[in-house]
Design an enzyme around this catalytic site. Structure first.
Site, PDB file in Angstrom:
ATOM      1  N   GLY A  71      94.416  21.881  50.648  1.00 32.62           N
ATOM      2  CA  GLY A  71      94.097  22.351  51.990  1.00 32.62           C
ATOM      3  C   GLY A  71      92.699  21.998  52.445  1.00 32.62           C
ATOM      4  N   THR A  72      91.959  21.250  51.623  1.00 29.04           N
ATOM      5  CA  THR A  72      90.623  20.806  52.030  1.00 29.04           C
ATOM      6  C   THR A  72      90.738  19.815  53.176  1.00 29.04           C
ATOM      7  OG1 THR A  72      89.776  21.054  49.776  1.00 29.04           O
ATOM      8  CG2 THR A  72      88.503  19.662  51.266  1.00 29.04           C
ATOM      9  N   ALA A  96      97.985  19.822  53.828  1.00 28.57           N
ATOM     10  CA  ALA A  96      98.084  20.416  55.163  1.00 28.57           C
ATOM     11  C   ALA A  96      96.693  20.777  55.644  1.00 28.57           C
ATOM     12  CB  ALA A  96      98.981  21.655  55.149  1.00 28.57           C
ATOM     13  N   SER A  97      96.440  20.567  56.924  1.00 29.15           N
ATOM     14  CA  SER A  97      95.153  20.970  57.485  1.00 29.15           C
ATOM     15  C   SER A  97      95.053  22.488  57.555  1.00 29.15           C
ATOM     16  CB  SER A  97      94.973  20.373  58.883  1.00 29.15           C
ATOM     17  OG  SER A  97      96.004  20.803  59.756  1.00 29.15           O
ATOM     18  N   ASN A  98      96.213  23.153  57.502  1.00 25.43           N
ATOM     19  CA  ASN A  98      96.227  24.615  57.524  1.00 25.43           C
ATOM     20  C   ASN A  98      97.537  25.104  56.912  1.00 25.43           C
ATOM     21  OD1 ASN A  98      96.326  27.419  58.407  1.00 25.43           O
ATOM     22  ND2 ASN A  98      94.703  26.881  59.837  1.00 25.43           N
ATOM     23  N   PHE A  99      97.453  25.960  55.896  1.00 28.14           N
ATOM     24  CA  PHE A  99      98.643  26.446  55.213  1.00 28.14           C
ATOM     25  C   PHE A  99      99.152  27.774  55.762  1.00 28.14           C
ATOM     26  CE2 PHE A  99      97.503  23.303  52.047  1.00 28.14           C
ATOM     27  CZ  PHE A  99      98.756  22.840  51.651  1.00 28.14           C
ATOM     28  N   HIS A 131      85.006  28.745  63.949  1.00 27.57           N
ATOM     29  CA  HIS A 131      85.054  29.043  62.521  1.00 27.57           C
ATOM     30  C   HIS A 131      83.726  29.643  62.055  1.00 27.57           C
ATOM     31  CE1 HIS A 131      88.632  26.445  62.468  1.00 27.57           C
ATOM     32  NE2 HIS A 131      88.939  27.070  61.354  1.00 27.57           N
ATOM     33  N   HIS A 132      83.743  30.101  60.822  1.00 32.70           N
ATOM     34  CA  HIS A 132      82.562  30.686  60.183  1.00 32.70           C
ATOM     35  C   HIS A 132      81.466  29.641  59.984  1.00 32.70           C
ATOM     36  CE1 HIS A 132      84.038  28.747  56.495  1.00 32.70           C
ATOM     37  NE2 HIS A 132      85.230  29.168  56.884  1.00 32.70           N
ATOM     38  N   LYS A 135      81.673  26.602  57.317  1.00 29.72           N
ATOM     39  CA  LYS A 135      82.607  25.475  57.418  1.00 29.72           C
ATOM     40  C   LYS A 135      81.825  24.187  57.609  1.00 29.72           C
ATOM     41  CE  LYS A 135      86.874  23.872  59.559  1.00 29.72           C
ATOM     42  NZ  LYS A 135      87.447  23.592  58.220  1.00 29.72           N
ATOM     43  N   GLY A 141      90.227  20.553  60.696  1.00 26.76           N
ATOM     44  CA  GLY A 141      91.436  19.765  60.498  1.00 26.76           C
ATOM     45  C   GLY A 141      92.591  20.287  61.331  1.00 26.76           C
TER      46      GLY A 141
END
Length: 234
Positions: A71-72, A96-99, A131-132, A135, A141
């Site tokens: 997921g990186t 995946a860019s996001n799971f 995002h935080h 990141k 992504g």
């Protein structure tokens, strides 16, 4: 299932918690960029390392005949090499860019809305992601994936970061304290605005999705995507 964690930051620790709660065992942990853990007892590796370590971690797993869930983001210049290594070692791979299961449903909603908006040229489209502060890559992504789903529907040439360019989708990336991830799609006209939005309340959704993907990948061979995992859950 015996899991190797490649990357042991906040996401790695969240995945560990979820995996153990689902009855799995963590048998190896890599928490530094140059560390190559013993993968001899691992059934699957889950990679959420920093971008600069991602490809080496994935390659190490494939060389040890261990399938990988990754997921990186921010390393995709080496994605094709990772796929080639997976096939060479007769292994299995999901990137995946996001799971998050919610985000993957959001991806499908985004595709459907983009198809609907194709006939309405009076609307301009843009994406915002928040995002935080930790990141490392921008845009996210997930935001890039969202843009890539819209581009062919609206005949755009690509996307641009934090600025408007001719025939490209602008992605505005913001970094704020303690934001797991928020993604919004805007269609704006002179008379109104259409917006769809996904807001993550914690990292747990990403972790749960990654562990479910690892469970699904076990004993499979080949290159897969989260859409394959979602189809099996219907």
């Amino acid at each position: 299932m015996k899991i190797a964690l490649l990357g042991y930051g906040k996401m790695g620790k969240s995945i560990e918690k979820i995996a153990v709660s689902r009855g799995h065992e963590i048998v190896a942990i890599s928490d530094s960029e140059n560390q190559k853990p013993d993968l001899s007892s691992a059934d699957v590796a889950i990679n959420f390392s920093i971008p600069s370590a991602a490809f080496e971690n994935i390659a190490w797993a494939f060389e040890n005949k261990v399938p990988v869930v990754s997921g990186t983001t921010g390393w995709l210049q080496d994605y094709d090499k990772a796929v080639a290594l997976c096939k060479k070692n007769d292994s299995a791979f999901i990137y995946a860019s996001n799971f998050s299961l919610g985000v993957n449903l959001f991806f499908e909603l985004n595709k459907k809305l983009a198809k609907m908006m194709k006939a309405f040229n009076e609307y301009s489209v843009s994406i915002e992601e928040i995002h935080h502060l930790q990141k490392l890559d921008a845009p996210s992504g997930t935001a890039i994936t969202l843009a890539e789903h819209i581009i062919p529907q609206l005949d755009k040439k690509g996307w641009s970061l934090n600025q408007s360019e001719a025939n490209k989708i602008p992605i505005y990336a913001k970094r704020e304290e303690n934001v797991p991830g928020t993604h919004s799609i805007f269609y704006h006209s002179k008379i109104d605005q259409i917006e769809i939005k996904h807001t993550a309340h914690s990292r747990e959704g990403f972790a749960v999705g990654a562990v479910i993907a690892a469970e699904w990948l076990l004993n499979k061979k080949g290159i897969f995507h989260m859409t394959d995992v979602l189809e099996s859950l219907k």
